[in-house]
Scaffold this active site. Structure first.
Site, PDB file in Angstrom:
ATOM      1  N   SER A 157      -4.219  74.639  24.554  1.00 37.06           N
ATOM      2  CA  SER A 157      -4.432  73.218  24.855  1.00 37.06           C
ATOM      3  C   SER A 157      -5.221  72.546  23.734  1.00 37.06           C
ATOM      4  O   SER A 157      -4.908  71.429  23.308  1.00 37.06           O
ATOM      5  CB  SER A 157      -5.181  73.057  26.177  1.00 37.06           C
ATOM      6  N   ARG A 216      13.162  69.949  32.722  1.00 40.85           N
ATOM      7  CA  ARG A 216      12.005  69.209  33.227  1.00 40.85           C
ATOM      8  C   ARG A 216      12.240  67.697  33.092  1.00 40.85           C
ATOM      9  O   ARG A 216      12.849  67.238  32.122  1.00 40.85           O
ATOM     10  CB  ARG A 216      10.741  69.598  32.463  1.00 40.85           C
ATOM     11  N   SER A 219       1.967  64.265  35.550  1.00 43.80           N
ATOM     12  CA  SER A 219       1.289  65.101  34.567  1.00 43.80           C
ATOM     13  C   SER A 219       0.400  64.228  33.692  1.00 43.80           C
ATOM     14  O   SER A 219       0.810  63.144  33.272  1.00 43.80           O
ATOM     15  CB  SER A 219       2.294  65.852  33.686  1.00 43.80           C
ATOM     16  N   ASP A 262      -2.713  75.347  36.661  1.00 42.75           N
ATOM     17  CA  ASP A 262      -2.419  76.595  35.955  1.00 42.75           C
ATOM     18  C   ASP A 262      -3.248  77.757  36.488  1.00 42.75           C
ATOM     19  O   ASP A 262      -2.986  78.921  36.144  1.00 42.75           O
ATOM     20  CB  ASP A 262      -2.666  76.430  34.453  1.00 42.75           C
TER      21      ASP A 262
END
Length: 424
Positions: A21, A118, A161, A306
């Protein structure tokens, strides 16, 4: 590739892998900044390598140093290739699409694996409001983009998101969007936006927010920063969560290289470890974790979805029924993680129920040896591997190479801690 894990007791000290990230955001910021950036402790996961490939195709020059550092020299977004591929990185596609749109050239953005399924309709709705031409494949990849993006006041939905917002924040900052506000409704995963804002600040852009609902831009001091700018990639809390859970189940171990003051969302794994009753010592430079009788816990993972896979592995060994909130965040991952966790852990003898936004894990019943499948999802593979450490027999993981997406050294790290891991 198959991996077989036999029941094991682990011990020792391990350094957490670099955080993808942090690494991917640093790559984007280094591209947008004029000058040279030195990346210290760079990641080597598939997602990290995809990010480096993207910025190279968008005009950055990349040099790998003998000491492991990566030097990135850039003069902004100046594409040298008409086709950009983000691999299987959800952050990559959502972050780099607005950045690609800063260029006036027509470019194609694509991905691979589960990424092509997606939803990307967010960009169909938002980019035309920013003077960008876009053509998608019915809301999915590939995307054909032509800018240049012109910042304008917009309102975006943050419920799917936070990664979409990350890309817009970076593109707006680079485009000097002074006196322009992005309004956000129902933002999820706020800690990841904290990470984005911290990276932008480290690279010289100041962005502020009011309750994560209005984001404002205050110009750049990038030209006043040292050149080359040095940025050290944080250790990855997402990957470290699996190591910490492994320690709680089969340790004790010590994990180093993660920042206890980090803005990373998955640092919240510490709360679950405290609540389940394991032995836990959190220090500034390291975390020590070891087994004690484990009890069921309640955890809200809405802002850190996650963590579901390592939490399920932990809950499998906790006496009673663990409740995890946030299942609605799992459908657009590498697999539909709610269903995948339910199905794969059922093979290990663990009963998981899904009730609306809740996941209920019945733990303490014993983990059975079995053959499971990663479903090509890195976090499912790692969750099954951790759960295998105290199973009553051998656990075999099919398509185990899925870990390469985020943590290619994961099985090697388990072996270094003493786990009986065989690769076939």
């Amino acid at each position: 590739m198959q991996v077989r894990i036999q029941p094991s007791t682990i011990q020792g000290t391990i350094r957490a892998a670099a955080g993808k990230s942090s690494m991917q955001r640093a790559c984007a910021a280094a591209l947008l900044r004029t000058g040279t950036t030195r990346i210290v402790n760079p990641g080597n996961s598939n997602d990290d390598l995809a990010a480096l490939d993207v910025i190279q195709k968008l005009g950055a020059a990349i040099q790998f140093e003998a000491n492991g550092d990566v030097l990135i020299s850039s003069n902004g977004v100046k594409p040298v290739n008409k086709a950009i591929n983000c691999g299987e990185s959800g952050l990559g596609i959502r972050m780099f699409t607005p950045i690609v749109a800063l260029s006036p050239e027509q470019l194609t953005i694509n991905g691979s694996g589960s990424l092509v399924t997606r939803p990307m309709y967010f960009f169909d709705e938002i980019l035309p409001q920013l003077s960008v031409s876009i053509q998608s494949n019915e809301g999915k990849l590939p995307l054909q983009i032509q800018g240049p993006l012109k910042p304008a006041p917009i309102e975006v939905d943050g419920s799917l998101s936070s990664q979409f917002l990350t890309g817009l924040l970076m593109a707006f900052a680079a485009a000097d969007a002074k006196d322009i506000t992005i309004t956000v409704k129902e933002l999820k995963s706020k800690p990841y936006i904290d990470l984005t804002l911290k990276v932008l600040e480290d690279f010289g852009w100041k962005v502020s927010h009011t309750n994560y609902e209005q984001f404002s831009f205050h110009g750049s001091i990038t030209g006043k920063l040292a050149d080359p700018l040095t940025y050290e990639v944080e250790g990855d809390w997402s990957g470290a969560a699996f190591l910490l859970v492994a320690g709680a189940i089969a340790g004790g171990i010590t994990v180093t290289g993660i920042d206890v003051f980090s803005t990373q969302a998955d640092k919240a794994i510490l709360q679950a470890l405290m609540d389940c009753g394991c032995s836990l010592s959190v220090q500034e430079k390291q975390i020590e974790v070891a087994p004690l009788p484990l009890k069921a816990f309640h955890f809200n993972a809405t802002d850190c979805p996650d963590l579901f896979p390592p939490l399920v592995a932990l809950a499998a060994y906790c006496e009673g029924t663990t409740v995890i909130e946030g299942v609605s965040r799992l459908s657009h991952k590498e697999s539909d993680r709610g269903l995948t966790l339910q199905q794969e852990f059922a093979k290990l003898g663990i009963e998981i129920s899904l009730q609306d936004n809740l996941m209920l894990v019945k733990g303490g019943t014993g983990v059975q040896g079995a053959t499971v499948h990663s479903r090509h999802d890195h976090r499912i593979a790692m969750a099954c591997a951790v759960a295998a450490l105290k199973a009553n027999g051998t656990v075999t993981i099919d398509e185990a190479e899925a870990i390469n997406k985020s943590y290619p050294d994961f099985y090697k790290h388990l072996q270094q801690l003493g786990a009986h891991v065989t690769t076939i």
